[in-house]
Enzyme design. Structure first.
Site, mmCIF file in Angstrom:
data_model
loop_
_atom_site.group_PDB
_atom_site.id
_atom_site.type_symbol
_atom_site.label_atom_id
_atom_site.label_comp_id
_atom_site.label_asym_id
_atom_site.label_seq_id
_atom_site.Cartn_x
_atom_site.Cartn_y
_atom_site.Cartn_z
ATOM 1 N N GLU A 1 59.512 -68.367 -34.841
ATOM 2 C CA GLU A 1 60.603 -69.338 -34.972
ATOM 3 C C GLU A 1 61.849 -68.650 -35.515
ATOM 4 O OE1 GLU A 1 59.277 -72.681 -37.297
ATOM 5 O OE2 GLU A 1 57.827 -73.324 -35.786
ATOM 6 N N ARG B 1 51.486 -76.329 -37.170
ATOM 7 C CA ARG B 1 52.019 -75.014 -37.501
ATOM 8 C C ARG B 1 51.966 -74.112 -36.285
ATOM 9 N NH1 ARG B 1 54.444 -76.692 -40.923
ATOM 10 N NH2 ARG B 1 54.555 -76.188 -43.139
ATOM 11 N N HIS C 1 61.084 -77.719 -34.704
ATOM 12 C CA HIS C 1 60.408 -77.913 -35.996
ATOM 13 C C HIS C 1 61.098 -79.018 -36.802
ATOM 14 C CE1 HIS C 1 57.730 -75.614 -39.068
ATOM 15 N NE2 HIS C 1 57.705 -76.925 -39.296
#
EC number: 1.1.1.81
Length: 306
Positions: free
Chosen positions: A259, A230, A280
């Site tokens: 992000e 994360r 991701h």
């Protein structure tokens, strides 16, 4: 006749979506709605299915007067107000093991890319250069891999790293039982002894910036750091400084504190040759998405008793 309304707000595997639609007890809608639109329909929804794109905030949960289940297709729950859901008696489901092989494979790929300068070599060669001496790398064989977090994904990484001849040490307060040849150590020992460090923890108050200036100072010179867990578990400004200084040999990042990583700190970090990055995509394989979807739907059926 439909007894429950299911709204799929983020894309779910087609086969899994079809399983939902095949159940006569369910009325299924599948469309990504931004918060304002989601708030309009949530009072009529019994089951809300999301991925990471939808933030299930306290006000959404409060408005969901019929909401029984929030189903997260994936592992992390940091986009869901779990405490609010618990207060309202709403079940929160996720699929912690379904994507583990895919995430573990990406973690290994990032380790290899960092150790052997794969991304930089590709760009260099496409530019017509032949920089063999400048691209001398490191082997994984015989190196110590420190895993921060030893749950489903951490264990899958360990299996693959062992095949590369690495020694595995791990930090995990829960110390899961395992048959793998892994030594549990405290965090300081992991920082001091690891040649490679890979993160596999959720983002909580105790893991936020678990990699920071102080922890990097304890690490070996030339350490390689990989994060497929994360964003926010690494202080990315500190990481930038330590990659520039050479303390950190390279970093492989699939997740970021912001992000998409478009702000100044992240742009500087991504500008470095020895930072390998992906957007991701740890769980972004056809196989993982099918497993995630099917497992989640089966859990929904079980919870509803249908």
């Amino acid at each position: 006749m439909a007894r429950y309304r299911v709204h799929v707000n983020d894309p779910l595997d087609k086969e899994a979506t079809q399983l939902l639609m095949n159940k006569e007890e369910l009325e299924v809608t599948s469309e990504h709605l931004e918060k304002d639109e989601l708030m309009k329909i949530i009072p009529e929804v019994d089951v809300l299915v999301v991925r990471s794109a939808t933030k299930v905030t306290a006000d959404i949960i409060e408005a969901g007067k019929n909401l029984k289940i929030i189903a997260r297709a994936g592992i992390g729950l940091d986009n869901i107000d779990v405490q609010k859901a618990k207060e309202k008696g709403i079940k929160v489901l996720n699929t912690p093991g379904a994507s583990a092989p895919s995430v573990a494979e990406l973690a290994m790929g990032l380790m290899l890319a960092c150790a052997r300068h794969i991304a930089r070599a590709t760009v260099s060669l496409k530019e017509g250069k032949w920089e063999k001496k400048a691209l001398k790398g490191k082997e994984l064989l015989g190196k110590t891999l420190g895993l921060i977090g030893f749950g489903n994904i951490g264990q899958e990484v360990a299996k693959r790293a062992l095949a590369f001849g690495m020694k595995i040490i791990a930090y995990d307060p829960a110390k899961p039982e395992t048959d793998l040849p892994v030594e549990y150590v405290d965090l300081d020992t992991l920082f001091k002894e690891s040649d490679f460090i890979s993160l596999h923890v959720p983002l909580t108050e105790s893991t936020r910036h678990i990699i920071n200036r102080e922890s990097i100072a304890k690490m070996k010179d030339g350490v390689i750091i990989v994060n497929t867990a994360r964003g926010g578990t690494i202080d990315e400004e500190a990481l930038y400084e330590e990659v520039v200084s050479g303390k950190v040999y390279a970093a492989g990042l699939d997740v970021f504190e912001v992000e998409p990583p478009t702000d100044e700190i992240r742009r500087k970090l991504l500008s470095l040759d020895n930072v390998v990055a992906t957007p991701h995509i740890g769980a972004s394989t056809a196989e993982a998405q099918r497993r995630v979807g099917i497992e989640l739907v089966e859990k929904i059926f079980k919870e509803l008793g249908i």
